[in-house]
Design an enzyme around this catalytic site. Structure first.
Site, PDB file in Angstrom:
ATOM      1  N   SER A   2      21.574  22.302 -21.778  1.00  0.00           N
ATOM      2  CA  SER A   2      22.466  23.329 -21.224  1.00  0.00           C
ATOM      3  C   SER A   2      22.421  24.609 -22.047  1.00  0.00           C
ATOM      4  O   SER A   2      22.474  25.725 -21.505  1.00  0.00           O
ATOM      5  CB  SER A   2      23.902  22.795 -21.150  1.00  0.00           C
ATOM      6  OG  SER A   2      23.980  21.665 -20.303  1.00  0.00           O
TER       7      SER A   2
ATOM      8  N   THR B  99      19.747  18.646 -15.954  1.00  0.00           N
ATOM      9  CA  THR B  99      20.015  17.251 -15.595  1.00  0.00           C
ATOM     10  C   THR B  99      20.646  16.504 -16.762  1.00  0.00           C
ATOM     11  O   THR B  99      20.406  16.829 -17.925  1.00  0.00           O
ATOM     12  CB  THR B  99      18.726  16.537 -15.160  1.00  0.00           C
ATOM     13  OG1 THR B  99      17.787  16.538 -16.242  1.00  0.00           O
ATOM     14  CG2 THR B  99      18.094  17.249 -13.973  1.00  0.00           C
TER      15      THR B  99
ATOM     16  N   SER C 283      27.877 -16.532   6.486  1.00  0.00           N
ATOM     17  CA  SER C 283      27.281 -15.185   6.578  1.00  0.00           C
ATOM     18  C   SER C 283      28.272 -14.131   6.097  1.00  0.00           C
ATOM     19  O   SER C 283      28.807 -13.361   6.890  1.00  0.00           O
ATOM     20  CB  SER C 283      26.807 -14.893   7.999  1.00  0.00           C
ATOM     21  OG  SER C 283      27.784 -15.181   8.970  1.00  0.00           O
TER      22      SER C 283
END
Length: 647
Positions: free
Chosen positions: A55, A128, A559
């Site tokens: 940064s 990032t 399920s």
């Protein structure tokens, strides 16, 4: 009378300084836009470990390129004093770290995008995160980048996250890498330390197949070798960071040399006299008269015209958004890919790919996800991973699933053939994302390697007696009646009664029971979430084949997951899947405990038991709900039969 005399409030351009200033500002803006209109755009990311100074570096670039307004600079100086910046100077990281949590912790959490420009070029940079838990954010930022700046703290050297981000950058096909060794001021601008780090990184780069990188010694805080050469490091003779960014190639230039590719985003049909196919050209060039092919259908024709808002073009190339019209009436729709007729891309429905898993919940092999590639969305399933990559050691580890931020190589199968290219050759047609069908959350990013050979060897065999003929012979409509509910809810009891009643009525049926199937077809499966998914996938395929034979299929399975029940519903014809929720409260089912399973689960002797330590996702909109507290099994069976025959 002049306009000024008629309206005393009107500014006089000859005498009013405010008016002149406004006019000059407008002229400056026009001149600025004109100057930047035809400049190339470079997208790049900064990445690396926590506290490497990403940064700060971006803030310094914005500062050195005069992209900070005076009021921003004043606020930055004020905020820098409040956080106590090293040396009492400006904390450039505050220009980028905008989230409150980022400023409190002094780290980057989300991806921050910033624009700046120089006399030579425009830039969009993505800052990032460095933390491992935010690796998915880093992948997002890198997905559109032409270049990566990988930062290393000169005091720390090559760290785990340095390796992880370098591996991902290389995996994502970014070939222009800058290794920015930062905070050189804190190691006395030592050339020996710089050379040591470059040597360590070179060894790792060779292991992951990184072809080349440019090492640059910098100090983001002091500005050394950022926009101007540092007097403190006369031993470095390479370019400054900004100088290299201004000269680095962009991906668009490489894509121009590839065969023509354009994913269709929209069928443009404003009236009955015009039909065109709009999209952004992903690779190559196209001109009127060029022979093209529409994939996956393979139909061929020629380009009639290239239409834009500003008029027809004699040629279009990668990066341009256009509408193509065809010389012939050829079926083409959103998701199709228009390609050069003599150089088409591949079409397949099974692939090997690398996955970066981006979801807290683990990947479940066999579970259906939505796969978005280009402008097309298809249903896809991931088979058991071939291996997971240990980014630190580059070992291939055996794995049955992938967790958050894990990277693995898997096989993927789609519900229909799709046009694609290897990601290394064409990221637009080789990169994809997986989306959870229930939450619409992006769970993974993937890169296709190649089509599996078996996808080219397997074809549908035409048969003369189809499912309609089988159903007509039996004088009934085929269906799957899917009973779902907790263990002990009464699924098998009700399903058995339904079959007895249908058999007495002369109907052709077959009952697939959960316990019985596990004695044969699914005897190799356990009760983990992944095994439960595979259990239902297999049963769904068997049930579909039985309906092809014209049968009414009854299934009694817990399920537990909505996604798998949805998967079976989707492979059936419209109206042939009836979901029956055998709705029994957990305490009632546990009180029955016919098989003694709840007792074992409570005692810790039975792991992953639905309702105890594994979840049950109740149906949201079943065709039939039976409450076994208020209804007897006979009444429940009659309700199911009434709904089945009323179709």
């Amino acid at each position: 009378m002049s306009a000024t005399e008629k309206n005393p409030t009107t500014k006089n351009p000859a005498t009013d300084p405010v008016y002149v200033t406004d006019a000059l500002i407008a002229q400056d803006i026009d001149a600025y836009l004109t100057a930047h209109q035809h400049k190339t755009m470079l997208r790049f990311i900064t990445c690396g470990s926590v506290d490497d100074g990403k940064s700060t570096l971006i803030g310094r670039l914005l500062y050195d390129t005069k992209m900070i307004f005076e009021d921003q600079l004043s606020a930055l100086e004020r905020d820098s004093k409040s956080v106590g910046t090293q040396g009492g100077g400006i904390d450039f990281a505050l220009l980028v770290d905008g989230l409150a949590a980022e400023r409190e912790q002094g780290i980057t959490i989300d991806v921050a995008y910033r624009f700046f420009a120089t006399e030579k070029r425009k830039f969009i940079v993505a800052d990032t995160p460095g933390h491992e838990q935010y690796t998915r954010n880093m992948v997002t930022g890198a997905s559109t980048a032409d270049l990566a700046v990988i930062l290393i703290d000169a005091r720390q050297g090559v760290l785990t996250q340095t390796r992880r981000h370098s591996y991902l950058v290389n995996l994502l096909g970014i070939r222009n890498i800058v290794l920015a060794i930062n905070k050189m001021d804190l190691v006395g601008y030592s050339q020996d330390r710089f050379d040591e780090i470059v040597q360590d990184y070179t060894t790792f780069a060779r292991q992951i197949g990184m072809e080349s990188f440019l090492p640059v010694p910098i100090s983001g805080l002091q500005g050394d070798n950022i926009a101007s050469r540092s007097n403190a490091m006369p031993w470095y003779q390479g370019p400054t960071l900004l100088g290299h960014l201004e000269e680095a190639p962009v991906n668009t230039s490489r894509m121009l040399d590839l065969p023509f590719r354009m994913p269709v985003q929209w069928v443009n049909r404003p009236n009955l006299d015009f039909r065109g196919f709009a999209g952004q050209i992903g690779a190559g060039r196209v001109a009127p008269g060029d022979a093209i092919r529409v994939l996956p259908s393979g139909r061929t024709t020629h380009v009639k015209s290239i239409v834009t808002f500003d008029g027809d073009l004699p040629e279009a190339q990668a990066g341009q958004s256009v509408t193509l019209t065809f010389a012939d009436e050829v079926d083409c729709s959103r998701g199709d890919v228009i390609v050069a007729a003599d150089s088409p891309c591949e079409v397949a429905d099974q692939f090997e790919a690398t996955l970066v898993w981006m979801e807290e919940a683990e990947m479940l092999p066999g579970r259906p996800y939505l796969l978005k590639i280009g402008t097309q969305v298809v249903t896809a399933t991931v088979t058991e991973p071939k291996y997971e990559v240990n980014v630190n050691t580059l070992e291939h580890l055996a794995s049955k699933t992938l967790g958050l931020n894990a990277i693995g190589v898997v096989n993927i199968s789609t519900d229909r053939a799709i046009p694609f290219e290897a990601y290394a050759e064409n990221p637009d047609l080789g990169g994809f994302i997986l989306i959870d069908r229930m939450t619409n959350a992006t769970v993974a990013a993937g890169m296709i390697h190649f089509a599996l050979r078996r996808s080219q060897n397997i074809h549908w065999q035409a048969v003369d007696i189809n499912r309609e003929a089988h159903a007509a012979q039996k004088a009934q409509k085929p269906a799957v009646v899917w009973f779902t509910g907790l263990s002990g809810s009464g699924k098998s009891t009700i399903a058995n009664l339904v079959e007895k009643k249908l058999h007495a009525m002369g109907r052709h049926t077959f009952l697939l029971d959960g316990d019985n199937v596990r004695h044969g077809l699914n005897r190799d499966l356990g009760f983990t979430d992944a095994d439960r998914v595979e259990n239902i996938r297999r049963v769904g395929e068997v049930a579909r084949l039985m309906t092809d034979a014209g049968l009414i299929v009854l299934t009694a399975f817990i399920s537990p997951f909505r996604a798998e029940r949805r998967m079976v519903r989707d492979v059936m014809a419209e109206g042939e899947f009836l979901e029956v929720h055998v709705d029994t409260p957990l305490d009632v089912a546990e009180a029955r405990d016919v098989k003694g399973l709840y007792k074992k689960a409570r005692a810790g002797q039975l792991k992953n038991f639905t309702g105890i330590d594994s979840p049950y996702e109740a149906p949201e909109a079943p065709e039939i709900t039976v409450d076994t507290v208020s209804l007897s099994p006979e009444e429940a069976a009659d309700r199911v039969i009434a709904a089945l025959l009323a179709r």
